[in-house]
Design a protein around this motif. Structure first.
Motif, PDB file in Angstrom:
ATOM      1  N   ASP A  99       0.803  -1.234   0.000  1.00 12.29           N
ATOM      2  CA  ASP A  99       0.000   0.000   0.000  1.00 12.29           C
ATOM      3  C   ASP A  99       0.838   1.288   0.000  1.00 12.29           C
ATOM      4  N   LYS A 100       2.110   1.156  -0.401  1.00 16.73           N
ATOM      5  CA  LYS A 100       2.990   2.344  -0.393  1.00 16.73           C
ATOM      6  C   LYS A 100       3.167   2.901  -1.823  1.00 16.73           C
ATOM      7  N   GLN A 101       3.668   4.126  -1.877  1.00 15.07           N
ATOM      8  CA  GLN A 101       3.863   4.754  -3.179  1.00 15.07           C
ATOM      9  C   GLN A 101       4.818   3.926  -4.051  1.00 15.07           C
ATOM     10  N   GLU A 102       5.819   3.318  -3.444  1.00 12.29           N
ATOM     11  CA  GLU A 102       6.767   2.532  -4.263  1.00 12.29           C
ATOM     12  C   GLU A 102       6.072   1.323  -4.925  1.00 12.29           C
ATOM     13  N   ASP A 103       5.053   0.776  -4.228  1.00  9.77           N
ATOM     14  CA  ASP A 103       4.295  -0.328  -4.822  1.00  9.77           C
ATOM     15  C   ASP A 103       3.506   0.163  -6.039  1.00  9.77           C
ATOM     16  N   ILE A 104       2.922   1.365  -5.870  1.00 13.13           N
ATOM     17  CA  ILE A 104       2.140   1.940  -6.968  1.00 13.13           C
ATOM     18  C   ILE A 104       3.051   2.226  -8.165  1.00 13.13           C
ATOM     19  N   ASN A 105       4.207   2.798  -7.871  1.00  9.89           N
ATOM     20  CA  ASN A 105       5.139   3.132  -8.959  1.00  9.89           C
ATOM     21  C   ASN A 105       5.584   1.875  -9.712  1.00  9.89           C
ATOM     22  N   ALA A 106       5.825   0.801  -8.955  1.00 11.37           N
ATOM     23  CA  ALA A 106       6.245  -0.446  -9.605  1.00 11.37           C
ATOM     24  C   ALA A 106       5.138  -0.977 -10.513  1.00 11.37           C
ATOM     25  N   LEU A 107       3.889  -0.851 -10.053  1.00  9.14           N
ATOM     26  CA  LEU A 107       2.765  -1.317 -10.879  1.00  9.14           C
ATOM     27  C   LEU A 107       2.648  -0.469 -12.154  1.00  9.14           C
ATOM     28  N   VAL A 108       2.773   0.831 -11.990  1.00 12.43           N
ATOM     29  CA  VAL A 108       2.688   1.718 -13.161  1.00 12.43           C
ATOM     30  C   VAL A 108       3.756   1.317 -14.180  1.00 12.43           C
ATOM     31  N   LYS A 109       4.937   1.036 -13.685  1.00 12.19           N
ATOM     32  CA  LYS A 109       6.019   0.637 -14.594  1.00 12.19           C
ATOM     33  C   LYS A 109       5.666  -0.683 -15.292  1.00 12.19           C
ATOM     34  N   PHE A 110       5.179  -1.638 -14.513  1.00 10.82           N
ATOM     35  CA  PHE A 110       4.833  -2.944 -15.096  1.00 10.82           C
ATOM     36  C   PHE A 110       3.744  -2.785 -16.162  1.00 10.82           C
ATOM     37  N   CYS A 111       2.844  -1.844 -15.919  1.00 13.79           N
ATOM     38  CA  CYS A 111       1.739  -1.609 -16.871  1.00 13.79           C
ATOM     39  C   CYS A 111       2.213  -0.955 -18.167  1.00 13.79           C
ATOM     40  N   SER A 112       3.435  -0.458 -18.167  1.00  9.08           N
ATOM     41  CA  SER A 112       3.905   0.213 -19.385  1.00  9.08           C
ATOM     42  C   SER A 112       4.393  -0.798 -20.430  1.00  9.08           C
ATOM     43  N   TYR A 113       4.533  -2.064 -20.040  1.00 12.01           N
ATOM     44  CA  TYR A 113       5.142  -3.036 -20.968  1.00 12.01           C
ATOM     45  C   TYR A 113       4.220  -3.411 -22.119  1.00 12.01           C
ATOM     46  N   ILE A 114       2.952  -3.679 -21.797  1.00  9.94           N
ATOM     47  CA  ILE A 114       1.990  -3.998 -22.873  1.00  9.94           C
ATOM     48  C   ILE A 114       0.642  -3.352 -22.543  1.00  9.94           C
ATOM     49  N   PRO A 115      -0.248  -3.159 -23.530  1.00 11.07           N
ATOM     50  CA  PRO A 115      -1.572  -2.623 -23.240  1.00 11.07           C
ATOM     51  C   PRO A 115      -2.294  -3.502 -22.220  1.00 11.07           C
TER      52      PRO A 115
ATOM     53  N   SER B 257      -6.358   0.714   3.490  1.00 10.26           N
ATOM     54  CA  SER B 257      -7.309   1.821   3.700  1.00 10.26           C
ATOM     55  C   SER B 257      -7.846   2.316   2.361  1.00 10.26           C
ATOM     56  N   SER B 258      -8.983   3.001   2.400  1.00 10.43           N
ATOM     57  CA  SER B 258      -9.531   3.540   1.148  1.00 10.43           C
ATOM     58  C   SER B 258      -8.601   4.623   0.595  1.00 10.43           C
ATOM     59  N   LYS B 259      -7.824   5.208   1.493  1.00 10.11           N
ATOM     60  CA  LYS B 259      -6.840   6.201   1.048  1.00 10.11           C
ATOM     61  C   LYS B 259      -5.808   5.547   0.102  1.00 10.11           C
ATOM     62  N   ALA B 260      -5.414   4.327   0.460  1.00 11.48           N
ATOM     63  CA  ALA B 260      -4.437   3.614  -0.378  1.00 11.48           C
ATOM     64  C   ALA B 260      -5.060   3.295  -1.744  1.00 11.48           C
ATOM     65  N   THR B 261      -6.313   2.847  -1.735  1.00  9.58           N
ATOM     66  CA  THR B 261      -6.992   2.563  -3.007  1.00  9.58           C
ATOM     67  C   THR B 261      -7.073   3.824  -3.857  1.00  9.58           C
ATOM     68  N   ASP B 262      -7.434   4.943  -3.206  1.00 14.58           N
ATOM     69  CA  ASP B 262      -7.519   6.214  -3.942  1.00 14.58           C
ATOM     70  C   ASP B 262      -6.169   6.587  -4.553  1.00 14.58           C
ATOM     71  N   ALA B 263      -5.115   6.355  -3.790  1.00 10.20           N
ATOM     72  CA  ALA B 263      -3.771   6.696  -4.292  1.00 10.20           C
ATOM     73  C   ALA B 263      -3.440   5.859  -5.526  1.00 10.20           C
ATOM     74  N   TYR B 264      -3.777   4.571  -5.471  1.00 12.28           N
ATOM     75  CA  TYR B 264      -3.569   3.699  -6.636  1.00 12.28           C
ATOM     76  C   TYR B 264      -4.354   4.226  -7.837  1.00 12.28           C
ATOM     77  N   MET B 265      -5.653   4.487  -7.595  1.00  8.56           N
ATOM     78  CA  MET B 265      -6.527   4.955  -8.687  1.00  8.56           C
ATOM     79  C   MET B 265      -5.957   6.220  -9.325  1.00  8.56           C
ATOM     80  N   HIS B 266      -5.615   7.135  -8.458  1.00 10.01           N
ATOM     81  CA  HIS B 266      -5.145   8.439  -8.910  1.00 10.01           C
ATOM     82  C   HIS B 266      -3.888   8.295  -9.789  1.00 10.01           C
ATOM     83  N   THR B 267      -2.914   7.558  -9.271  1.00  7.47           N
ATOM     84  CA  THR B 267      -1.649   7.442 -10.007  1.00  7.47           C
ATOM     85  C   THR B 267      -1.833   6.654 -11.305  1.00  7.47           C
ATOM     86  N   LEU B 268      -2.620   5.581 -11.246  1.00  7.42           N
ATOM     87  CA  LEU B 268      -2.827   4.791 -12.472  1.00  7.42           C
ATOM     88  C   LEU B 268      -3.529   5.648 -13.529  1.00  7.42           C
ATOM     89  N   GLU B 269      -4.571   6.328 -13.110  1.00  6.22           N
ATOM     90  CA  GLU B 269      -5.324   7.152 -14.081  1.00  6.22           C
ATOM     91  C   GLU B 269      -4.460   8.273 -14.651  1.00  6.22           C
TER      92      GLU B 269
END
Ligand code: SAH
Length: 344
Positions: A269-285, A305-317
């Motif tokens: 649920d940390k920013q580094e987890d979100i960043n890693a996911l964003v990077k992984f999502c850049s490989y293919i559609p 927490s819902s705050k963590a979910t919001d952070a994921y949503m926000h960064t992914l979008e």
């Protein structure tokens, strides 16, 4: 002489059988239709087949049809079937209705040989693979329930019940052939999704076989160390291999992948987890489904927490990645993701 499972035969083999009996090959087509599109449980149900022919079938074959042993309905309309197999083992499948569709969630193995720490099915050891007809029967039973309770046919199928579909590759593929064929349910493969914990070799095999259904991968973390902790089997399948297999998949099929992802407190649920996911999502559609956690134990794993979910949503979008939040269905009857464990 032990009798053969008639549904292990192809249509041609069934036609050949009738010819060898001095009957017409066409009889094979009729019986095949009874077995698959009409889902006959017994030879005596085959009313346009003569009594003598039914007796010959009875002498040579069995129909190992599943039986719905117990059906539970959730307050949200979700239906869970405990399904008894011919050898007495039990698997579960689920009907998930929404306003626009009804989805069947089916099992591919009895138990599971993987060890995802957050999944109830992982606590049952793997007993055996399901045959193609046992998978097909689950779909067919749910299709009937969908008609009965919701007045329309099943619209989608997800291979997200018990088991790892890609460890029962041939039967899963055969079941989908049957579901999509005219003699089966005639469904479009685009309405079928196979979910895997992420087995690179098998993902490549799917690509080589040019399958037309959708692929979902249970990612849950794009950081090697974290993923290895929560899904220990993945130590044998580094994320670089997974990435490579997904690139291979996309190059061959042109079909975007869905990543399934649960966010747990203090795990991912940390920013580094979100960043890693964003990077992984850049490989293919791809798109990301954030799945709500369904607690299965004493609380080592907890929904973030819902705050963590919001952070994921926000960064992914912000990075242009399609993301959906999937709320749990059927929790009150242990029918939600990861809860299938034959409790009843
Ligand atoms: N073996 C396959 C399919 C079965 S699990 C796979 O791993 O994809 C279907 C989905 O439910 C997977 O994404 C899985 O990670 C997720 N899941 C497992 N346990 C869960 C739980 N307790 N809460 C929410 N999702 C869970």
């Amino acid at each position: 002489m032990s009798k053969k499972d008639i549904r292990a035969l192809t249509k041609d083999q069934l036609r050949d059988f009738f010819v060898s009996q001095g009957d017409k090959a066409f009889r094979g087509n009729q019986v095949y239709e009874w077995l698959w599109s009409k889902s006959a449980h017994k030879f005596e149900d085959m009313t346009n087949i003569s009594k003598k022919t039914r007796e010959i079938l009875e002498e040579n074959f069995v129909i190992n049809h599943i039986e719905v042993d117990n059906m539970q309905r959730s307050s949200d309309g979700t239906v869970k079937n405990a399904v008894k197999l011919h050898d007495g083992l039990i698997v579960e499948s689920v009907l998930i209705p929404t306003e626009s569709r009804t989805t069947a969630c089916v099992s591919s193995q009895v138990g599971c040989s993987l060890d995802c720490e957050f999944c109830a099915t992982a606590r049952l050891k793997r007993m055996r693979n399901l045959n193609a007809d046992e998978i097909f029967d689950q779909v067919s039973a749910i299709n009937q329930e969908s008609l009965l309770y919701y007045n329309h046919k099943l619209s989608n199928i997800v291979y997200m019940g018990m088991g790892e579909p890609l460890m029962n590759y041939n039967n899963v593929i055969k079941s989908i052939e049957k579901i999509t064929s005219e003699e089966g349910l005639g469904m479009s493969p685009k309405r079928i999704t196979v979910s895997t914990s992420g087995l690179p070799k098998m993902i490549k095999k799917l690509a080589d076989d040019e399958v037309k259904f959708n692929l979902a991968v249970s990612l849950h973390s794009a950081i090697e160390e974290t993923r290895n902790k929560i899904m220990p089997f993945s130590k044998n399948f580094p994320l670089t291999d997974l990435r490579e297999s997904l690139e291979y998949w996309y190059n061959k099929t042109n079909s975007r992948v869905t990543y399934e992802y649960v966010i747990w407190k203090d795990i991912n649920d940390k920013q580094e987890d979100i960043n890693a996911l964003v990077k992984f999502c850049s490989y293919i559609p791809c798109k990301v489904n954030l799945i709500e956690y369904n607690p299965i134990d004493d609380g080592e794993y907890q929904q973030a927490s819902s705050k963590a979910t919001d952070a994921y949503m926000h960064t992914l979008e912000k990075n242009g990645i399609v993301v959906n939040v999937r709320r749990s269905r059927g929790k009150d009857i242990d029918a939600a993701c990861g809860q299938l464990a034959n409790k009843s």
